[in-house]
Design an enzyme around this catalytic site. Structure first.
Site, mmCIF file in Angstrom:
data_model
loop_
_atom_site.group_PDB
_atom_site.id
_atom_site.type_symbol
_atom_site.label_atom_id
_atom_site.label_comp_id
_atom_site.label_asym_id
_atom_site.label_seq_id
_atom_site.Cartn_x
_atom_site.Cartn_y
_atom_site.Cartn_z
ATOM 1 N N ASN A 69 0.815 -1.234 0.000
ATOM 2 C CA ASN A 69 0.000 0.000 0.000
ATOM 3 C C ASN A 69 0.837 1.269 0.000
ATOM 4 O O ASN A 69 0.317 2.360 0.238
ATOM 5 C CB ASN A 69 -0.932 0.013 1.226
ATOM 6 N N GLU A 106 12.782 3.132 -8.471
ATOM 7 C CA GLU A 106 13.497 4.293 -7.891
ATOM 8 C C GLU A 106 12.783 5.600 -8.253
ATOM 9 O O GLU A 106 13.415 6.635 -8.488
ATOM 10 C CB GLU A 106 14.972 4.288 -8.297
HETATM 11 C C1 LIG Z 1 11.991 -4.457 -11.326
HETATM 12 C C2 LIG Z 1 11.674 -3.717 -10.074
HETATM 13 C C3 LIG Z 1 12.592 -3.648 -9.043
HETATM 14 C C4 LIG Z 1 12.297 -2.976 -7.853
HETATM 15 N N1 LIG Z 1 13.203 -2.960 -6.812
HETATM 16 C C5 LIG Z 1 12.865 -2.371 -5.621
HETATM 17 C C6 LIG Z 1 13.758 -2.423 -4.494
HETATM 18 O O1 LIG Z 1 14.866 -2.983 -4.552
HETATM 19 N N2 LIG Z 1 13.346 -1.868 -3.326
HETATM 20 C C7 LIG Z 1 12.140 -1.230 -3.177
HETATM 21 O O2 LIG Z 1 11.849 -0.744 -2.096
HETATM 22 N N3 LIG Z 1 11.267 -1.157 -4.249
HETATM 23 C C8 LIG Z 1 11.611 -1.718 -5.449
HETATM 24 N N4 LIG Z 1 10.730 -1.668 -6.526
HETATM 25 C C9 LIG Z 1 9.441 -1.009 -6.362
HETATM 26 C C10 LIG Z 1 9.360 0.307 -7.116
HETATM 27 O O3 LIG Z 1 10.207 1.273 -6.526
HETATM 28 C C11 LIG Z 1 7.892 0.745 -7.149
HETATM 29 O O4 LIG Z 1 7.206 -0.177 -7.987
HETATM 30 C C12 LIG Z 1 7.706 2.159 -7.657
HETATM 31 O O5 LIG Z 1 8.217 3.099 -6.734
HETATM 32 C C13 LIG Z 1 6.228 2.492 -7.939
HETATM 33 O O6 LIG Z 1 5.423 2.136 -6.867
HETATM 34 P P1 LIG Z 1 4.113 1.230 -7.121
HETATM 35 O O7 LIG Z 1 4.519 0.040 -7.896
HETATM 36 O O8 LIG Z 1 3.458 0.991 -5.822
HETATM 37 O O9 LIG Z 1 3.205 2.111 -8.055
HETATM 38 P P2 LIG Z 1 2.197 3.285 -7.582
HETATM 39 O O10 LIG Z 1 2.897 4.214 -6.664
HETATM 40 O O11 LIG Z 1 0.930 2.675 -7.142
HETATM 41 O O12 LIG Z 1 1.978 4.036 -8.964
HETATM 42 C C14 LIG Z 1 1.070 3.570 -9.977
HETATM 43 C C15 LIG Z 1 1.030 4.665 -11.061
HETATM 44 O O13 LIG Z 1 0.532 5.877 -10.486
HETATM 45 C C16 LIG Z 1 1.451 6.920 -10.748
HETATM 46 N N5 LIG Z 1 1.449 7.888 -9.637
HETATM 47 C C17 LIG Z 1 1.564 7.644 -8.316
HETATM 48 N N6 LIG Z 1 1.573 8.786 -7.619
HETATM 49 C C18 LIG Z 1 1.446 9.795 -8.518
HETATM 50 C C19 LIG Z 1 1.391 11.213 -8.441
HETATM 51 N N7 LIG Z 1 1.499 11.849 -7.269
HETATM 52 N N8 LIG Z 1 1.260 11.914 -9.594
HETATM 53 C C20 LIG Z 1 1.171 11.286 -10.797
HETATM 54 N N9 LIG Z 1 1.232 9.945 -10.941
HETATM 55 C C21 LIG Z 1 1.364 9.209 -9.817
HETATM 56 C C22 LIG Z 1 2.802 6.236 -10.851
HETATM 57 O O14 LIG Z 1 3.757 7.045 -11.523
HETATM 58 C C23 LIG Z 1 2.419 4.994 -11.629
HETATM 59 O O15 LIG Z 1 2.315 5.290 -12.984
HETATM 60 C C24 LIG Z 1 11.039 -2.325 -7.723
HETATM 61 C C25 LIG Z 1 10.107 -2.375 -8.783
HETATM 62 C C26 LIG Z 1 10.418 -3.069 -9.948
HETATM 63 C C27 LIG Z 1 9.392 -3.112 -11.050
#
Ligand SMILES: Cc1cc2nc3c(=O)[nH]c(=O)nc-3n(C[C@H](O)[C@H](O)[C@H](O)COP(=O)(O)OP(=O)(O)OC[C@H]3O[C@@H](n4cnc5c(N)ncnc54)[C@H](O)[C@@H]3O)c2cc1C
Length: 383
Positions: free
Chosen positions: A129, A364
């Site tokens: 979340n 990131e």
């Molecule tokens: C291959 C891979 C490796 C990863 N490695 C790590 C790791 O080592 N450690 C770690 O902690 N995490 C890691 N992650 C997680 C990654 O950092 C998150 O997936 C990323 O930060 C986005 O979060 P979310 O997936 O929850 O998407 P959400 O935050 O739910 O976003 C969904 C969509 O909404 C958009 N959005 C959200 N907020 C806003 C806003 N304010 N304005 C406009 N658009 C918005 C986003 O840009 C996206 O398009 C990894 C992810 C991947 C895919």
């Protein structure tokens, strides 16, 4: 202003290029197909001085400058984003974060082992979340006499199943948002630290290790705190300043690989009685790709130079990450198109570049989040 690399930077670039070409690229297709990270490369990168590039020799690092380290990331990115991604997390998000925020005792304990590859690091911020909005995290840190007790869940943790040490972010007061967050250095063999592979099959980075980590009454001593209690959000963001530069440089590598592959292919493929490279539309695509690669590389080098100067880099790093990843997404899409049907199969590596690059656009901080970081510096934050 000089754009030439110094002799030392050229030597590091040549070492990284040779390693990427001879030891990383030949394994990339099979590692991607099998979904297995080539673990033996970790100690090899340690012996080459890549695992802790900018860290001082007194902690086992190579003491290279940030531009040299960006060159290492670019060369690895050109060969395989799973290996480059490993390094951006292990070195950028973990080792450099410990160097910046750790006590002398923590630095002595962790940095040399991370530099050699004896230990692997991971960075645990994202939760089911709490993604882009990291301050809304739910993983809790309950303070007891001489320890903190962690409970919660992290997802998408790169290196999570193979790591020995994890930087874990947890809140001691969720209602305080940013100000409630603490950072901890957690031994992954601690009781109550459970990890498993992420469910599903990833689009790209298939050789990388991604874990779901669950904390169930995971007790860590107070000495495991990284920085002061409540400083965790600042620590997480400062680590991302290092990691994002690695992602941006890696994206330049992917874009360069797309350009190189496209030039080679369009020069040998013939249709309508001529090389497809002789069609003006194909040339325009190659020229745009080359312009984007140059611009992205210059932005990465500027951010690395500022970091080396000890100047603020958040805005410039976000600009570099945004531009380089978007340019590489476009380059990968065009590269697949230029390869025609062949680009649609893993017979040619552009198919992997196309899948991998979407990850760089998301982790990131997504491209939307980079735009927010940049725009906030332009127009401030409204009431
Ligand atoms: C291959 C891979 C490796 C990863 N490695 C790590 C790791 O080592 N450690 C770690 O902690 N995490 C890691 N992650 C997680 C990654 O950092 C998150 O997936 C990323 O930060 C986005 O979060 P979310 O997936 O929850 O998407 P959400 O935050 O739910 O976003 C969904 C969509 O909404 C958009 N959005 C959200 N907020 C806003 C806003 N304010 N304005 C406009 N658009 C918005 C986003 O840009 C996206 O398009 C990894 C992810 C991947 C895919």
């Amino acid at each position: 202003m000089r754009f030439d690399l110094t002799e030392e930077q050229q030597a590091i670039q040549a070492r990284a290029r040779a390693f990427a070409d001879d030891e990383v690229a030949p394994l990339a297709r099979e590692a991607d197909e099998r979904g297995e990270f080539p673990l033996h490369l970790v100690k090899r990168m340690g012996s080459l001085g890549f695992l802790a590039g900018p860290i001082a020799a007194s902690y086992g690092g190579s003491g290279m400058d940030y531009l040299s380290f960006a060159l290492v990331y670019e060369e690895l990115g050109r060969a395989d984003s799973s290996v480059r991604g490993f390094l951006a997390v292990h070195a950028g998000l973990v080792s450099l974060c410990i160097r910046d925020w750790g006590t002398e005792e923590q630095k002595q304990h962790y940095l040399p082992r991370l530099a050699s590859g004896e230990w692997i690091g991971c960075y645990c911020l994202t939760e089911p979340n709490a993604g882009s909005d990291a301050a809304s995290m739910e993983t809790s840190a309950r303070e007891e006499e001489d320890s903190f007790v962690l409970n919660g869940e992290k997802i998408w943790i790169t290196n999570g199943n193979i790591a020995d040490v994890a930087i874990v972010f947890a809140t001691r007061d969720a209602s305080a948002r940013h100000r409630g967050i603490c950072a901890f250095l957690v031994d992954t063999s601690s009781a109550g630290f459970r990890r498993e592979a992420m469910p599903g099959k990833e689009l790209g980075h298939r050789a990388a290790d991604h874990a779901k980590i669950v904390f169930e009454e995971c007790r860590v001593p107070k000495s495991a705190l990284l920085g002061a209690p409540g400083e965790g959000f600042k620590i997480a963001m400062s680590a991302l300043d290092h990691g994002r530069l690695g992602v941006a440089a890696g994206a330049v590598g992917v874009a360069q690989a797309c350009l190189d592959a496209s030039i080679a292919f369009t020069k040998q493929r013939r249709q309508f009685g001529q090389r497809i490279a002789d069609f003006q539309m194909v040339q325009a695509t190659l020229a745009d790709m080359a312009a984007d690669v140059d611009a992205a590389r210059l932005l990465v080098h500027r951010a690395a130079w500022l970091k080396q100067e000890g100047r603020p880099t958040t805005r410039e790093t976000s600009i570099a990450k945004l531009f380089a990843t978007e340019a590489a997404v476009k380059a990968a899409s065009e590269a697949v198109l230029l390869h025609g049907g062949r680009g649609y199969s893993n017979e040619f590596p552009v198919e992997r570049y196309y899948r991998d690059i979407k990850g760089l656009q998301i982790y990131e901080g997504t491209s939307h989040i980079q735009r927010i970081v940049i725009a906030r510096q332009l127009v401030g934050k409204g009431e």
